[in-house]
Design an enzyme around this catalytic site. Structure first.
Site, short mmCIF file in Angstrom:
data_model
loop_
_atom_site.label_atom_id
_atom_site.label_comp_id
_atom_site.label_asym_id
_atom_site.label_seq_id
_atom_site.Cartn_x
_atom_site.Cartn_y
_atom_site.Cartn_z
CG ASN A 19 -0.30 0.64 2.43
OD1 ASN A 19 -0.23 1.86 2.55
ND2 ASN A 19 0.20 -0.19 3.34
CB ILE A 46 -2.77 4.94 2.29
CG1 ILE A 46 -3.17 3.45 2.15
CG2 ILE A 46 -3.99 5.82 2.51
CD1 ILE A 46 -3.94 3.09 0.92
CG LEU A 56 0.93 8.98 6.91
CD1 LEU A 56 1.92 9.91 7.61
CD2 LEU A 56 0.56 7.83 7.83
CB CYS A 107 4.31 6.15 7.52
SG CYS A 107 3.41 6.11 5.95
CG ASN A 110 4.68 1.13 9.77
OD1 ASN A 110 4.02 0.69 8.83
ND2 ASN A 110 4.46 2.31 10.29
N GLY A 115 0.76 -8.10 5.63
CA GLY A 115 0.11 -9.40 5.43
C GLY A 115 1.01 -10.54 5.88
N GLY A 141 -3.70 -6.41 11.63
CA GLY A 141 -3.69 -5.37 10.60
C GLY A 141 -4.44 -5.77 9.35
#
Lengths: 274, 303
Positions: free
Chosen positions: B69, B71, B73, B130, B192, B217, B265
């Site tokens: 991903n 994204i 934040l 992140c 993370n 995952g 998660g």
């Protein structure tokens, strides 16, 4: 971006269905009938169901499928999909009578306006999938409906009879000219758009993004309202992963999210991706 | 009577099952699937001082046993968070941890101060890991000095439970962990996402618009277990294991390795009720195996 949770997603169910029937429309396009009491009553035209195709980590994520047809009396719904990878292959291999892991219905579907002379459905390829449930709903309010459907070849047209049975007038196009109009579905629509726009109509469409971009232009140029159903990658389907963003035309500082604000958008709200 | 509770700093969780930031929204999205109060705790999606629209599409790509991903934040900023998301979280009995992110060192304490004024949360998870933002994010979490600074500053901003979420994309995660511990962190979330990339062979384009993204995952679980093992041996504060938890055995693996709690998660996307299921499964496991407290499992690794 609306910062609230989509009410339609808050009524979705995590449940199991039973595979009743599967029918190959072409060698790679398959129609599946799934029985489930919890979901069927909730389904609105244009909503989707997220299916876990196998109890496995690969593929890991659920796959979103438009609902093709609903039978609320008999508690089943149908999906229509093409086998394009491992996930769809696994789903296609599901045995009749086996359980199917369902999450849905999800998203916000088509909205049928009150005053409509007739409805214009435009589909590219498997973009036909969400339009039969819509037709079922249009039929309830006796809104005359015409369908323009384009495909690469004529193979998938056998399901046109599902629309014709509901009284839909159908116009077909193939890229290879093997059936109907020789060209794209938007070229086909263009041949008659001048007539169509004399009436109070609305376009409802789903298909590949290049087609949707062209259709958006046609609808704007001819001042015909148009509802677009979009498909994107998504991990969850219920507004959490934020993976299904599309460019918003209303507010350039924001994205829209397919599962939360769509999958059906008014054409002026969004810009389909490339 | 089985006691599933665990403590991080002064904060007691009813059980060790928490949800991971960015995979559980602000909880409300899951409220029709199960009773959120069955969870040990909820970690919110990251909150930054200003709104962030996030990265362009596509942001998601599935990979074997996992997903990438980017994204970026996405969130409406702390003021909107307090107005629109916090009231729901405040209504819960389960413990609520707000994940905090920022572009600058000061951003983190800015967010915390705004939320402290509103009240009603139990702790903060400092997101210095992140991989999907240009400024801040992982750039902070790969540096022990900056990690120490941000931890110290946020420590001064709150007396509540302070957790620092660490990146696996470092040479020595122990050095970062020690830096956070020394500056007053109550606990550490490990790990993370891992920086990853995937390419569409037909178009020859990266599958993510940002080219690289964060891998999560079951594919990353062995990495997460190894990092938890390293960190629990380097620090005295509790560690929260995160990475690829899909079923009870994954929970047990992290706890045995030494994690005090865990976060679910990516599994939330696939099975929205999984976090609650894991609480029940853990309880049943303890019953069957005559385990009275979590201390009987945590760190029971035999080498």
């Amino acid at each position: 971006m609306k910062n609230t949770v989509s009410p339609s997603n808050l009524s979705s169910k995590l449940t199991r269905g039973i595979l009743l029937e599967k029918k190959f429309i072409t060698r790679s396009i398959i129609k599946m009938r799934i029985a489930n009491e919890e979901i069927v009553d909730l389904i609105q035209p244009g909503q989707f169901i997220n299916i876990r195709v196998a109890d496995s980590f690969s593929p890991l994520l659920r796959r979103p499928f438009s609902v093709f047809r609903v039978n609320k009396g008999e508690n089943w719904f149908e999906i229509l999909f093409q086998i394009i990878g491992k996930g769809t292959q696994l789903l296609a291999d599901t045995q009749i009578g086996a359980e199917v892991d369902l999450l849905g219905p999800l998203g916000n579907g088509f909205v049928i306006p009150k005053k409509l002379d007739f409805a214009v459905l435009v589909a590219g390829g498997l973009g036909i999938a969400p339009l039969l449930v819509l037709t079922q709903e249009l039929k309830k309010t006796n809104i005359p409906t015409i369908l323009f459907w384009g495909n690469r070849t004529k193979d998938a047209f056998t399901i046109v009879s599902d629309f014709e049975k509901l009284g839909v007038k159908v116009f077909l196009a193939t890229d290879d000219g093997s059936f109907g109009f020789n060209g794209t579905v938007t070229e086909l629509l263009n041949t008659t758009v001048e007539n169509i726009k004399k009436s109070t109509v609305e376009i409802f469409t789903c298909g590949p993004n290049p087609m949707l971009k062209t259709l958006k232009k046609i609808s704007i140029n001819n001042n015909i309202p148009c509802q677009i159903s979009l498909e994107t990658q998504m991990a969850c389907g219920f507004g959490v992963c934020m993976g299904c963003n599309v460019t918003s035309k209303m507010d350039s500082e924001q994205y829209k999210y397919v599962c939360q604000h769509g999958p059906v958008f008014d054409s002026w709200e969004i810009e389909p991706g490339d | 009577m089985i006691d599933l509770s665990v403590k991080i700093g002064g904060l007691k969780f009813a059980n060790p099952i928490l949800t991971a930031s960015g995979t559980f929204g602000s909880g409300e999205e899951f409220s029709h699937f199960f009773d959120l109060n069955h969870l040990g705790g909820i970690v919110s999606k990251a909150v930054t001082p200003e709104p962030r629209i996030g990265n362009p599409s596509p942001r998601i790509a599935e990979t074997p046993c996992g997903m990438l991903n980017s994204i970026g934040l996405t969130n409406a900023g702390v003021k909107q968070f307090v107005k629109e998301k916090l009231p729901f979280l405040q209504s819960l009995e389960t413990k609520v941890i707000v994940n905090v992110a920022g572009k600058t060192i000061d951003d983190f304490s800015t967010v915390i101060k705004n939320i402290e004024d509103a009240g009603g949360v139990d702790g903060y998870e400092i997101n210095i890991s992140c991989p999907n933002v240009k400024e801040g994010g992982m750039a902070f979490g790969v540096d022990p000095i900056i990690t120490g600074k941000i931890t110290g500053q946020t420590r001064n901003a709150t007396d509540k439970c302070l957790i620092v979420k660490l990146s696996p994309n470092v040479t020595s995660i122990s050095d970062i962990a020690i830096a956070a511990e020394n500056e007053g962190a109550d606990g550490l979330s490990v790990i993370n996402t891992l920086v990853g990339m995937a390419v569409d062979v037909n178009t020859k384009r990266p599958k993510l618009a940002t080219v690289k993204g964060g891998l999560s995952g079951p594919a990353i679980k062995p990495v997460a277990i190894a990092k938890v093992f390293e960190v629990v041996n380097a620090v005295k504060i509790p560690v929260i294991g995160v990475g690829g938890i899909m079923e009870l055995n994954d929970v047990l693996e992290f706890l045995i390795t030494g994690a005090t709690a865990i976060q679910v998660g990516t599994a939330n996307f696939v099975s929205p009720q999984i976090s609650e299921q894991l609480v029940f499964d853990l309880k049943n496991y303890c019953q069957k195996n005559s385990i009275q407290t979590m201390a009987d499992i945590i760190g029971s690794l035999k080498i």
